[in-house]
Design an enzyme around this catalytic site. Structure first.
Site, mmCIF file in Angstrom:
data_model
loop_
_atom_site.group_PDB
_atom_site.id
_atom_site.type_symbol
_atom_site.label_atom_id
_atom_site.label_comp_id
_atom_site.label_asym_id
_atom_site.label_seq_id
_atom_site.Cartn_x
_atom_site.Cartn_y
_atom_site.Cartn_z
ATOM 1 N N TYR A 124 0.682 -1.851 0.188
ATOM 2 C CA TYR A 124 -0.089 -0.146 -0.015
ATOM 3 C C TYR A 124 0.858 0.967 -0.022
ATOM 4 O O TYR A 124 0.555 2.406 -0.090
ATOM 5 C CB TYR A 124 -1.169 -0.596 1.328
ATOM 6 N N VAL A 141 -14.606 -1.465 -8.497
ATOM 7 C CA VAL A 141 -15.813 -1.795 -8.586
ATOM 8 C C VAL A 141 -16.692 -0.905 -9.941
ATOM 9 O O VAL A 141 -15.672 0.658 -9.556
ATOM 10 C CB VAL A 141 -17.808 -1.701 -8.007
#
Length: 366
Positions: free
Chosen positions: A73, A270
Site C-alpha cells: 500500500y 467496482v
C-alpha cells in the site's frame, strides 16, 4: 509535559465490539472490526500525502484498535508516524493496538522474506506486528529496495513493486497476453518455501501470528498438508455477493480465523455499471426492519453485523469519520434473525470485485 489518556479525547475500544482468539494462543484477541489502509497503488494513488497518518489517528481516537496495513500500500511510513505519535502522547499503548501487515509478492523467496518484514517494521517504527500475512499466494520476481529506503522509513518514488517494471522492463498494459509466463511472475517459488520463511519469523517472535490472503480451499489445504504451523488467519474478499461459505467452513474446521476484506463491496475496483452491495433492496429492507435507514449507512451496519455474526472478522476502509463511528457500533445496533441471515444467503453470486487476472495474468478465482 506528557499528556495522558484523560487529557485527550481518545475513546476506549467499545466493550461490545467482538474480538477473536486466534489458534496460536496469543494473549491479545484480535478486534473483529478494524480499518483498511489501502488508498491506491503508486499509479492509482488518490489520497493526498499525509492523509493516512491523520486517518489512523482519527480511527484510534474514536476507539478503533485494529489496523490492516500492507507494504504494497506504500503508506506504512505514514501509519508508523501516526502510531508513534499516539503512543508517545500517551493516547494508547502498543499493546492496545492490533497491527497487521503483509508480505509483498516480490519477496517470496526465503532469502527475501525477512528483509521485507524488517522494512515493514522500520516503516511502522515497531519491534513486531501482531499479524503478518502472505498478501497473495503468488511470487513475483525480486524487486530490490532502494538503498536509502533500507536506512530510513518511507519508500522513494523510484520504488515500484506492483508491475516489477524496473526489473522486467515491461508494464502490465504492454504485456503480450499470449506469452506464458508473464515476465513479472517468479515460477521458481512455491507457497511452501514462502510459508516456511514466515514460520521462521514467527519462531523468532518478530511476528506474533502469521496467515495468508487470497487462497482458495484447494491451495489452503495444500499448504496445511506441508506444515506443522497452521495459518492463524485467512483473509479474503467476502461480502453478500461473495459469501465464501466453503472457505469459511474449511477455516472453521481447522480453527483458522476468517477475515473479510471489502465487506461492503470493493469501492476502489467496482465499475460504474456494476451491481452495488449497499444498494440492494433486500439489504435495505433488513436495515429498515431493524430501525436503521435504507441509505448506505444503514445497509453497511447490516453487512458488518452479518460478518461478525458468521464469526468473520473484517476491516472496511473509510476516510470518513461518521463511517468510522458507525463501523465501531457493530455489535450494538442490531442482531440479525435467522430469517435475515437466510435472505442474505440467497444474495450470494460468488462475485468478485477484485479481479487480479487483469494485472497478475492469473485467473485466480477459477
Amino acid at each position: 509535559m506528557r499528556r495522558t489518556l484523560q487529557t485527550l479525547a481518545v475513546k476506549p475500544q467499545p466493550a461490545f465490539l467482538p474480538t477473536a482468539k486466534l489458534n496460536t494462543g496469543y494473549q491479545k484477541e484480535m478486534p473483529m472490526i478494524g480499518i483498511g489502509t489501502f488508498t491506491g497503488t503508486r499509479i492509482t494513488q488518490k489520497a493526498a500525502p499525509g492523509a493516512m497518518k491523520e486517518n489512523v489517528k482519527k480511527w484510534v481516537r474514536l476507539g478503533g484498535r485494529m489496523l490492516d496495513c500492507a507494504q504494497n500500500y506504500l503508506n506504512e511510513a505514514e501509519i508508523g508516524e501516526a502510531v508513534k505519535e499516539l503512543i508517545e502522547n500517551g493516547e494508547v499503548t502498543r499493546d492496545d493496538l492490533w497491527i497487521t501487515s503483509k508480505l509483498n509478492n516480490p519477496y517470496h523467496r526465503k532469502e527475501n522474506v525477512k528483509q521485507a518484514l524488517e522494512k515493514t517494521l522500520l516503516d511502522l517504527q515497531l519491534d513486531y506486528v501482531d499479524l503478518y500475512l502472505m498478501h497473495w499466494p503468488t511470487a513475483f520476481v525480486h524487486v530490490p529496495f532502494e538503498k536509502e529506503d533500507l536506512e530510513k522509513p518511507g519508500l522513494s518514488l523510484e520504488y515500484e513493486p506492483d508491475m516489477c517494471s524496473k526489473v522486467t522492463g515491461v508494464k502490465w498494459p504492454d504485456l503480450d497476453k499470449s506469452v506464458w509466463p508473464p515476465p513479472h511472475l517468479d515460477m521458481g517459488v512455491t507457497i511452501h518455501e514462502t510459508w516456511g520463511a514466515m514460520v521462521d519469523l514467527y519462531k523468532q517472535d518478530l511476528v506474533k501470528n502469521i496467515g495468508v490472503c487470497n487462497t482458495q480451499v484447494q491451495l489452503l489445504h495444500e499448504l496445511l498438508c506441508g506444515t506443522d504451523v497452521k495459518p492463524a488467519v485467512v483473509q479474503h474478499e467476502s461480502h453478500p455477493y461473495c459469501q465464501q461459505w466453503g472457505l469459511l467452513k474449511y477455516c472453521q474446521m481447522n480453527n483458522i480465523q476468517f477475515q473479510a476484506y471489502s465487506p461492503l463491496g470493493y469501492g476502489e475496483f467496482v465499475g460504474a455499471d456494476e451491481i452495488k452491495v449497499l444498494e440492494h433492496p433486500v439489504l435495505q429492507d433488513i436495515a429498515e426492519r431493524h430501525g436503521l435507514p435504507r441509505h448506505p449507512g444503514g445497509v453497511a451496519a447490516v453487512c458488518l453485523q452479518w460478518c461478525t455474526q458468521r464469526g468473520v472478522a473484517t476491516m472496511p476502509m473509510t476516510l470518513k469519520e461518521n463511517e468510522m463511528e458507525g463501523n465501531l457500533k457493530t455489535g450494538s445496533l442490531l442482531t440479525l434473525t435467522d430469517e435475515d441471515m437466510a435472505e442474505i444467503r440467497k444474495l450470494d453470486k460468488s462475485y468478485h470485485y477484485l479481479r487480479p487476472e487483469q494485472w497478475y495474468g492469473l485467473p485466480y478465482w477459477d
